[in-house]
Scaffold this motif. Sequence first.
Motif, PDB file in Angstrom:
ATOM      1  N   ARG A  66       0.702  -1.444  -0.030  1.00 44.71           N
ATOM      2  CA  ARG A  66       0.020  -0.119   0.038  1.00 44.71           C
ATOM      3  C   ARG A  66       0.941   1.417   0.023  1.00 44.71           C
ATOM      4  O   ARG A  66       2.176   1.303   0.362  1.00 44.71           O
ATOM      5  CB  ARG A  66      -0.992   0.102   1.269  1.00 44.71           C
ATOM      6  CG  ARG A  66      -0.273   0.223   2.445  1.00 44.71           C
ATOM      7  CD  ARG A  66      -1.188  -0.188   3.626  1.00 44.71           C
ATOM      8  NE  ARG A  66      -1.774  -1.558   3.828  1.00 44.71           N
ATOM      9  CZ  ARG A  66      -2.844  -1.744   4.313  1.00 44.71           C
ATOM     10  NH1 ARG A  66      -3.318  -0.828   5.084  1.00 44.71           N
ATOM     11  NH2 ARG A  66      -3.016  -3.065   4.297  1.00 44.71           N
ATOM     12  N   MET A  85      -3.878   3.280  -0.010  1.00 41.91           N
ATOM     13  CA  MET A  85      -4.030   2.688  -1.265  1.00 41.91           C
ATOM     14  C   MET A  85      -3.412   1.503  -1.574  1.00 41.91           C
ATOM     15  O   MET A  85      -2.375   1.358  -1.445  1.00 41.91           O
ATOM     16  CB  MET A  85      -3.586   3.805  -2.372  1.00 41.91           C
ATOM     17  CG  MET A  85      -3.839   3.282  -3.907  1.00 41.91           C
ATOM     18  SD  MET A  85      -5.270   2.781  -4.364  1.00 41.91           S
ATOM     19  CE  MET A  85      -6.030   4.427  -5.148  1.00 41.91           C
ATOM     20  N   TYR A  90      -9.182   1.157  -2.307  1.00 42.42           N
ATOM     21  CA  TYR A  90      -8.618   2.012  -1.008  1.00 42.42           C
ATOM     22  C   TYR A  90      -8.918   0.923   0.329  1.00 42.42           C
ATOM     23  O   TYR A  90      -9.893   0.106  -0.105  1.00 42.42           O
ATOM     24  CB  TYR A  90      -9.362   3.208  -0.685  1.00 42.42           C
ATOM     25  CG  TYR A  90      -9.207   4.280  -1.730  1.00 42.42           C
ATOM     26  CD1 TYR A  90      -8.234   4.042  -2.619  1.00 42.42           C
ATOM     27  CD2 TYR A  90      -9.912   5.458  -2.018  1.00 42.42           C
ATOM     28  CE1 TYR A  90      -8.047   5.271  -3.525  1.00 42.42           C
ATOM     29  CE2 TYR A  90      -9.573   6.488  -2.590  1.00 42.42           C
ATOM     30  CZ  TYR A  90      -8.538   6.493  -3.505  1.00 42.42           C
ATOM     31  OH  TYR A  90      -8.206   7.424  -4.388  1.00 42.42           O
ATOM     32  N   ARG A 114      -9.935   4.987   2.903  1.00 35.79           N
ATOM     33  CA  ARG A 114      -9.376   6.179   2.122  1.00 35.79           C
ATOM     34  C   ARG A 114      -7.907   6.127   2.113  1.00 35.79           C
ATOM     35  O   ARG A 114      -7.054   5.314   2.612  1.00 35.79           O
ATOM     36  CB  ARG A 114      -9.916   7.144   3.242  1.00 35.79           C
ATOM     37  CG  ARG A 114      -9.234   7.223   4.490  1.00 35.79           C
ATOM     38  CD  ARG A 114      -9.738   8.187   5.333  1.00 35.79           C
ATOM     39  NE  ARG A 114     -11.228   7.875   5.816  1.00 35.79           N
ATOM     40  CZ  ARG A 114     -12.098   8.352   6.605  1.00 35.79           C
ATOM     41  NH1 ARG A 114     -11.552   9.767   6.809  1.00 35.79           N
ATOM     42  NH2 ARG A 114     -13.136   8.182   6.628  1.00 35.79           N
ATOM     43  N   GLU A 115      -7.304   7.151   1.491  1.00 35.79           N
ATOM     44  CA  GLU A 115      -6.061   7.367   1.466  1.00 35.79           C
ATOM     45  C   GLU A 115      -5.674   8.753   1.852  1.00 35.79           C
ATOM     46  O   GLU A 115      -6.564   9.572   1.405  1.00 35.79           O
ATOM     47  CB  GLU A 115      -5.156   7.010   0.248  1.00 35.79           C
ATOM     48  CG  GLU A 115      -5.885   7.816  -1.164  1.00 35.79           C
ATOM     49  CD  GLU A 115      -4.774   7.838  -2.098  1.00 35.79           C
ATOM     50  OE1 GLU A 115      -3.669   7.708  -2.196  1.00 35.79           O
ATOM     51  OE2 GLU A 115      -5.573   8.144  -3.412  1.00 35.79           O
ATOM     52  N   SER A 133     -11.580   9.491  -0.559  1.00 38.42           N
ATOM     53  CA  SER A 133     -12.276   8.434  -0.800  1.00 38.42           C
ATOM     54  C   SER A 133     -12.676   8.232  -2.186  1.00 38.42           C
ATOM     55  O   SER A 133     -12.811   8.992  -2.880  1.00 38.42           O
ATOM     56  CB  SER A 133     -13.570   8.497   0.094  1.00 38.42           C
ATOM     57  OG  SER A 133     -14.614   7.780  -0.437  1.00 38.42           O
TER      58      SER A 133
END
Length: 319
Positions: A66, A85, A90, A114-115, A133
């Motif tokens: 990620r 991510m 996500y 989310r990232e 998001s």
Amino acid sequence: MSGLDAGAVSDATPDVPPDDFVAETSVPTGPGVLLFAGYGEAPLSDTWNWDGARWTQLASTGPSVRSDQTMMGDGAGNVLLFGGMGLGPYLGDTWVWNGTAGWKQLQVQGPSAREGAAAAVLNGKVIVYGGLSASNGFLADTWEWDGSKWTQLGIMGLTPGGRYGHSMTTLGNQIVLFGNVGGPTDTWLFDGTAWTKSSAAGPTGESGGLSDSRAFQTIATLGNRVILFGGEQDANHILADTWAFDGTSWTQLTPAHAPAARFHGAMTTYGGKVVLYGGASAVPGPGFYGDTWTFDGTDWTQASTTGPSARYGYVLAEH
């Protein structure tokens, strides 16, 4: 949204472990700085520790590949990691690392996947704000991790609004938030209950760029000041300036030495100094950095050490 293509490859020789390098078979129990994952010439899922003098790769099974995850020391010796991510979607998983057991995934309900969220510790609890998001764009929610569960805080009054590529750190009894993709370069303070917009004029960028935009900068607390370095003003303006915030105003510093311009790196405080590792450069350019720098409040010093491969979108956290 970012000036770096995710497939960019460095033209410079990255800092990689020597041929005889062997990962440690156990995790360190002493204090240090933890680095996890990110994106280099390929997506990564490795874990490293910086002890103030050298990097050590940890042979520890942990979260999946990620980048742009959120990670923060919880003040109790552990490190909390959330989301990011992955190779496709996500992520919204929660992990804890400690110096005895390594990584452990927690089966808890928390923020949506989310990232690019930001985190800081306040009163022994980790506060997470915003992020990007897949379905809802830039997020404006505030979450608290108390060591066992996530709670979304019901904030009364104004908030910083939807944010991505922003940064947070703790200064005294409040959290300082700065930056956002697309601007504005405003500063917000959080006391554990409410967000307040500071009247301080924040660092902008170079003339000719988007003067009211800065994102993916690195910030950390050093003594009674917040230290900020670099960031992305826009795709053609990657920054290399150093700033300090004393809780009231921002001041640009003039160190004799400094890292090259970069964004999407990470920075934390350890051993009475700010520690900065890697990040991304403008394109065309070297792409990713794999260097380690420390800042003592006056000047930057590049560490003579071999460590993780060049990358961006990773995270650092003191433990």
